[in-house]
Write an enzyme that holds these catalytic residues in place. Structure first.
Site, PDB file in Angstrom:
ATOM      1  N   GLU A 253       6.540   0.668   4.539  1.00  0.00           N
ATOM      2  CA  GLU A 253       6.106   1.809   3.734  1.00  0.00           C
ATOM      3  C   GLU A 253       6.110   1.413   2.216  1.00  0.00           C
ATOM      4  OE1 GLU A 253       5.616   4.732   4.743  1.00  0.00           O
ATOM      5  OE2 GLU A 253       6.111   4.353   6.791  1.00  0.00           O
ATOM      6  N   CYS A 287       6.298   6.319  -5.268  1.00  0.00           N
ATOM      7  CA  CYS A 287       5.256   5.591  -4.616  1.00  0.00           C
ATOM      8  C   CYS A 287       3.923   6.681  -4.416  1.00  0.00           C
ATOM      9  CB  CYS A 287       5.493   5.046  -3.175  1.00  0.00           C
ATOM     10  SG  CYS A 287       6.226   6.216  -2.156  1.00  0.00           S
TER      11      CYS A 287
END
Length: 485
Positions: A253, A287
């Site tokens: 991720e 993110c």
């Protein structure tokens, strides 16, 4: 800070112990520079001890009744609920999260623990037909064994739990390495929650260390079958390479460069609210943050005026103050890097509608426009409070600009026509995208992950089963096979 000092240890095989490495990680409050704790790093020897403890403990844990396993997660949820104020204070102190951010992180952490309770019972086996008479094909869903988890500094408590809890619920043991800037929130605190919830010793181990001490030992060790990494694409690429060389599964991720698209028929006031949150939540250290805000030229001026006006109202300062919207970046190096990006972009010709200042680790918001199409800043992830406003002409150009990045994590489309938004969203190469909402979302049962440099694999819901279990085919021949010799 006695609370921090009490957790400033390695947690291996159910024991809190000092590391034997050659130096200490100093845990600082990024807002005021206060020393929170000193932690002697784990050495390669402790990495081996942690993985071997996990290997031993996993067998009885994986064979235990899943109904019994889920009780641990029910108790862990109660532990978090009972200590919510204390955990929130730790998030504020260790990573400079605002009170709002701490509440947001804790809310999601509790949701993922609730999902882990259910996940214990989710894996199912199958019986498949065979072209061979008298044969029964059984497909078992089994734990992979031991999982290595490497978590980041921005949402450390949540993002550690997000991999640790489902891996444990599915019968695996775990070795967790938190980011060196958040060793307590991302590591020791997670261990303490599960220790108090009655998790057997050795099933979860926490090693606080750095690559400067252990190199790739955490990745190359023969015990773990899966490495779950959350962090930058640069480090993620290295993790993937080492895992591939050692025949390990990597769940990655990674970073993002999300676009929030405002079409000509959007609710501008609402889009402004979504964009401000999506760009500036947790100082932009997310993110999924909306790095780029793409504006149809017909609404560019109205949106820009309202956006800049709202950003000016954001309060920058002490994250412990409930009125603060933007606290410090995680470190001076991160603050310097964000400041340098702004300086370079303005020097290259961009217009600063709002130019933030940098005082210590506090970086005030910047809003940039007038960027050249080939500006490097448009293609990179900015982990800080910097918004880029980019105009477009028509849907095709919006899609082209949104896709013009190595990343593909999240995004958003604002429009008065939901199906128009969905059509555009389907054309954007990203793992997640939201119609008439922000770019920062996570939910326990939806597949979470990115395309391109934003990672590989998915987490959450059924994806957790794919990530942390394996399938095993066992056939049973009830008749007699015929062999050619």
């Amino acid at each position: 800070m006695s609370f921090f000092t009490s957790l400033a240890h390695q947690y291996i095989d159910g024991e809190w112990k000092p590391g034997s490495g050659s130096w200490d990680i100093i845990d600082f409050n990024p807002y005021n520079g206060e020393k929170l704790a000193a932690i002697t790093v784990a050495s390669v020897a402790e990495i081996d001890q942690a993985y071997r403890a996990a290997e031993r403990a996993q067998v009885p844990w994986g064979e235990s009744n899943p109904y019994a396993r889920r009780l641990v997660f029910e108790r862990a949820l109660r532990v978090v609920e009972d200590r919510e104020d204390e955990i929130a204070g730790t998030i504020v102190a260790e990573l400079g999260g605002t009170r709002l951010k701490a509440a947001f992180e804790l809310h999601l952490a509790k949701e993922f623990l609730r999902e882990a309770i259910q996940l214990s019972l989710r894996p199912e086996g199958r019986i498949l037909p065979s072209p061979v008479d008298g044969k029964e094909n059984r497909v078992y869903r089994l734990p992979v064994g031991v999982v290595g988890v490497i978590s980041p500094f921005n949402f450390p408590f949540l993002l550690s739990l997000k991999s640790v809890a489902p891996a444990l619920a599915l019968g695996n043991a775990v070795v967790l390495k938190p980011h060196q800037n958040t060793p307590i929130c991302g590591g020791s605190l997670v261990a303490k929650v599960f220790e108090d919830a009655g998790l057997p010793p050795g099933v979860l181990n926490v090693v606080i260390t750095d690559i400067a001490e252990i190199g790739d030992a955490l990745l190359e060790h023969p015990v773990p079958a899966v490495i779950s990494f959350t962090g930058s694409d640069k480090v993620g690429q290295h993790v993937a390479t080492v895992c591939a060389q050692n025949f390990k599964r990597a769940v990655l991720e990674l970073g993002g460069n999300s676009a929030l698209i405002v079409l000509d028929d959007a609710d501008i006031d609402y889009a402004v609210d979504a964009a401000v949150f999506s760009r500036f939540v947790h100082q932009g250290q997310v993110c999924m943050a909306a790095n780029r805000i793409l504006l149809d030229r017909s609404v560019e001026k109205e949106f820009t005026d309202k956006f800049v006006a709202k950003v000016r109202t954001l309060k920058v300062g002490d994250p412990a103050d409930p009125a603060t919207h933007i606290g410090p970046l995680i470190s001076s190096s991160q603050a310097d890097a964000v400041t340098a990006v702004v300086d370079q972009t303005v020097a290259a010709g961009a217009t600063a509608l709002l130019r933030g200042s940098t005082v210590g680790n506090l970086v005030s918001p910047t809003v940039l426009t007038g960027l050249a199409a080939d500006s490097p800043v448009l293609a990179q992830e900015i982990f800080g409070p910097v918004a880029l406003l980019v105009p477009f002409d028509g849907e095709d150009e919006a899609v082209r600009i949104a896709n013009d990045t190595p990343y593909g994590l999240s995004g958003a489309v604002h429009t008065g026509d939901v199906e128009r938004g969905v059509r555009i969203a389907r054309r954007i190469r990203t793992g997640m995208i939201h119609i008439n909402d922000g770019t920062v979302h996570d939910e326990p049962i939806v597949p979470f992950g990115g395309e391109k440099h934003s990672g590989s694999g998915r987490l959450n819901g059924e994806s957790m089963i794919e990530a942390f279990t394996t399938q095993k085919w066992i056939s049973v021949q009830y008749g007699r096979s015929r062999f050619p010799f």
